[in-house]
Each structure stands twice: as C-alpha cells, then as structure tokens.
Design a protein around this motif. Structure first.
Motif, short mmCIF file in Angstrom:
data_model
loop_
_atom_site.label_atom_id
_atom_site.label_comp_id
_atom_site.label_asym_id
_atom_site.label_seq_id
_atom_site.Cartn_x
_atom_site.Cartn_y
_atom_site.Cartn_z
N SER A 129 -5.33 1.01 4.94
CA SER A 129 -5.06 -0.42 5.13
C SER A 129 -6.09 -1.52 5.86
O SER A 129 -6.56 -0.61 6.86
CB SER A 129 -3.68 0.10 6.30
N ALA A 183 -2.15 -9.57 -0.68
CA ALA A 183 -1.48 -8.93 0.18
C ALA A 183 -0.27 -9.08 1.09
O ALA A 183 0.42 -10.58 0.63
CB ALA A 183 -3.03 -9.18 1.58
N ILE A 224 0.50 -1.18 0.09
CA ILE A 224 -0.38 -0.23 -0.26
C ILE A 224 1.15 1.40 0.00
O ILE A 224 1.66 1.28 1.14
CB ILE A 224 -0.72 0.25 1.54
N SER A 245 -5.17 -5.68 3.29
CA SER A 245 -3.86 -5.63 2.33
C SER A 245 -2.29 -6.23 3.71
O SER A 245 -1.65 -6.21 2.67
CB SER A 245 -3.33 -3.78 2.56
N CYS A 246 -2.91 -6.68 4.69
CA CYS A 246 -2.00 -7.94 5.73
C CYS A 246 -2.79 -8.45 6.11
O CYS A 246 -3.74 -8.85 6.52
CB CYS A 246 -0.97 -6.40 6.57
#
Length: 462
Positions: free
Chosen positions: A11, A137, A3, A117-118
């Motif tokens: 996020s 991700a 990102i 995103s993670c």
C-alpha cells in the motif's frame, strides 16, 4: 482498485492536505494514527512548504517512519502582485492544485517504487474523484468541519431550488425542514456560497463541486461522533458509500504526538487551580478570526463589570485595543495571553463557559470537556455550529443580537454561569461529554468506525 487484504505491505497512500486555516493539522493527526495501525503502508503527505514547516518541526523525533512529507507549490505565479482581496491565496492555490498534486504524486510513486492505492484528501478536493479513478485508487475524503455544514454543501442544489437564489433575502428566517436532520437550521445559518454571498467565486464553486463529487468517494469521514446527531448521521450514511464518524479527535490520544508535559508557557493551568469549579470564562476566537475593535472593547468591559474570572487568548497585536488600564484593573480577576492550551483548559473543572467563534474543532473540544458555550459566529460553518449549540443540543447560546455589547455579554455570562437556564445547559453538555468519551472508548462507535476507515484506506481488517 482494492488491494488484497493479505498484501497491505504494497500500500502507498497519497495524503492531500489543504494548507489553510486548521485543516492540515487534523488530517496529519489522522494520518499518524493510520500509519501506526498499518506500519508497512507508506503515507506520502502532500502540502505546501509553509504549512509543512509548521506541522513537521525540524527537531521532531516522533514522526512515524512510514510518513513522508512532500512539498507542493502554493500556486502563486512568479512575479504575482497580490491585490489584497479576501481568499486570494486560497483561490490561486486551488486553481493550480490538481496539476501540482498530480506532478508531486507521480514523483513520489517513482521515488518509493509503489503506485498509489488510495488518495486520502481534504474533502475540498473534489477533483480527487477523477484523479483517483485515473490511478485506479480509492478516494477517501476528510470533512474537517461538522455534519450540519457537510449537509449544507451536499444539498446545495436542493437548497437553491427550494429557497430560490433571487428570493433568498426574504426567506432568510425559513428553516431547512426539507433536509433530514436540518429541521432547526435557518437559511441565514448556511455558509456563504450555498444560497447567498458570491455564488460564483472560486471557493464557492469548489464547495459546490465537492458536494456533487463526495458521493463518489469510497468513504467520507468526519471529526465527530454519531451520537451527537443521530438523524444527521443516518441521513449522511444513506448518501455516501461509507460515512464514518471517528471523533472527537481531541479525546483520541493516539492521534497526537506523545508529550510528557502540556505546553502552557503563560501558566494558565496553574492560575486555574486557584479558581472555583465552573466559574471561569475561557475566551478564544481561533487562529483566523479576531472580533472588530468595538467588540473587543465590549468583551473587556463586560468582563470587568461582571467580575467573572477569565482566561482570554488574544493575539498580541490586538491587546492595544483593550480599554486603557483594563489589564491593570483586572490583574487579579483574569489573564490575557497570546496563546492558551485550549483542550486542557476546556477539560479543567474550573472552566464554566467557553466564549467562542464556533469553529467546529473548538465546538467539539468544548463538548468533549462538557463546557457550555457563548457563541459569536463570524462566517462559514460557524453559524450552523452556533445554531446547533443553542437550539439542537441546548448547551449554550449565541450572543444577543449577534455582536458583543457590554450589557449583552454581561447578561450572557450571568445566564450561563448563574441562572437555572445555565445549569440546564451544563447538564446537557455533561451528557454529550459522556457520549463523546464513550464513542472513542474500546467498542465505541468512533473506535469501530476508525477500523472501517483503516480498511477503506489500506484495506486492513482488524
């Protein structure tokens, strides 16, 4: 997919907890710290309802607004009849976990309106490598134990090939000199499932697959500090894209909920105030393990005959196994309580030795307090930790012959609390304590590594 650093508000981090033992609590502690550092990021915390209920009390008011708890099914099929085998609940959970997590993450993405995103997970979840790749991700993994056991799982195939699974019984005393940083570790110190034990169990397969998958992670982080074992640290840095020591977590106050007073329902700390410096034995074997009845009796007899002051954290159901009259006869000498404020006891100047099962959190808390240890490992990573305590850091000893006897325990107490050997252990423990405190201070290695973790999770640079 990374990102852009100037758009952290987009996020959404999916945090996948392992709901057994002492895994979920430290992951939540780290998540709290990350959430405070990145208030525009949403952290969706996925865990079983039972584990979540213990982590998020209904009366809690200090949970950051950007952490949201989500319940995940425990994997037990409807109508399932438990057969009582060890690790049955863990195995059922792990078998169902990939699909259960995927389903709940998709629901959270829809609810929040942000794609993940993670994926921040307990390192056990090897399947997160593919899951994160499908979601475009980052995968960031948290190994909740120490660097020795992480190395054992990372190099499982190398250990099996070098030692030989069929020859393992005659090679148990051999050391793992072919792994950098493990030169003093023996084959018999490794966790079950690496080269002995049930190599084909669900849990053993999970750890084996984890060791193979972790090099794919964007970052692997650990509750430790670089200075405790520089050789292991450097080797693990060479194996992972990013290897970050961010501990000891017990020394980072911002990882814990703010409390104005220490929880000490049984008055352990007030009792400690009346004791001489470095004189008290604190005894605890964690939340999972209790020694066999014969060893509980031996501990009690050793304490009574040694006359060493003690605080013993022992589950109420086990107190009935203590020798008849022990509690009355030792009323002035010590106290047996169902729960004790461990971190605060290990920081107290009156504590002279910690008698422990050598779970990683306990070992690190003892290191953080500068307290030598008497180790009685039971399973998993505990043998490696105990070995490091005794022969690598030289800040304690393992119990004579591996089990408690009255005479053996009494000799250990005398050696650590009285003999010159024990003074050397105390000096080494104090040095490690200083390094641990330095690591979490501003500009310390763990403080700087936390910035790296923050960057890996939400792509925020400080």
């Amino acid at each position: 997919m990374a990102i852009p650093s100037d758009q952290p508000r987009d996020s959404h981090v999916a945090v996948l907890a392992f709901p057994f033992g002492t895994h979920a609590a430290p992951l939540l502690a780290v998540t709290r710290r990350l959430a405070s550092a990145s208030p525009t990021t949403v952290f969706s915390f996925f865990n079983t309802a039972q584990s979540n209920s213990s982590l998020f009390p209904s009366d809690a008011t200090d949970l950051p607004a950007n952490i949201r708890a989500h319940d995940v099914a425990d994997g037990v099929p409807e109508g399932h009849v438990f057969v009582g085998k060890p690790q049955e609940t863990i195995e059922l959970f792990l078998l169902a976990a990939p699909e259960n997590f995927k389903r709940e993450i998709a629901a959270a993405e829809k609810e929040i309106g942000r794609n993940v995103s993670c994926v921040l997970t307990d390192a056990f979840y090897w399947f997160a490598a593919d899951m994160a790749a499908e979601m475009k991700a980052n995968w960031v993994a948290f190994w909740t134990a120490g660097p020795n056991s992480l190395s054992a799982h990372l190099y499982t195939d190398a250990i099996r090939e070098t030692i030989g699974v069929k020859e393992v019984n005659v090679r148990m005393e051999e050391t793992l000199g072919f792994i950098s940083g493990m030169e003093k570790m023996r084959v018999k110190d490794t966790p079950e499932g690496v080269v002995f034990g049930k190599l084909d169990s669900v849990f053993s397969n999970t750890l084996h697959k984890m060791g193979l998958a972790l090099p794919r992670a964007s970052a692997v982080f650990i509750n430790s500090f670089e200075e405790i074992d520089p050789t292991l640290t450097n080797n693990l840095k060479s194996e992972f894209k990013r290897y970050l020591n961010i501990g000891p977590l017990a020394l980072s106050s911002s990882t814990c909920p703010t409390e104005t007073t220490v929880q000490d329902p049984h008055g352990c700390l007030a009792w400690m105030e009346k004791r001489s410096p470095a004189s008290v034995a604190y005894i605890s074997f964690g939340s999972v393990m209790t020694p066999p009845v014969g060893e509980l009796v031996a501990i009690a007899e050793g304490l009574e005959s040694s006359k060493v002051p003690f605080v013993w954290s022992l589950k109420e159901k086990s107190v009935v196994h203590l020798p008849k009259g022990f509690l009355d006869r030792t009323r002035e000498q010590g106290m047996v309580v169902p729960w004790a404020p461990q971190v605060d006891l290990l920081k107290h100047e009156a504590t002279g030795v910690f008698v422990t099962h050598c779970g990683w959190n306990s070992v690190l808390e003892s290191v953080s307090g500068g307290v030598p240890m008497i180790c009685r490992p039971f399973f998993g990573d505990q043998r490696l930790n105990g070995r490091a305590v005794e022969v690598v850091w030289e800040i304690g000893m393992t119990i004579v012959d591996g089990v408690f006897t009255r005479d053996g325990f009494e000799k250990c107490l005398d050696r650590v609390l009285v003999q010159d050997d024990g003074k050397k252990m105390k000096g080494n423990a104090e040095k490690l304590k200083e390094q641990a405190h330095e690591a979490v201070s501003l500009k310390g290695s763990s403080f700087e590594n936390f910035k790296g973790l923050l960057e890996a999770v939400v792509n925020v640079s400080n």
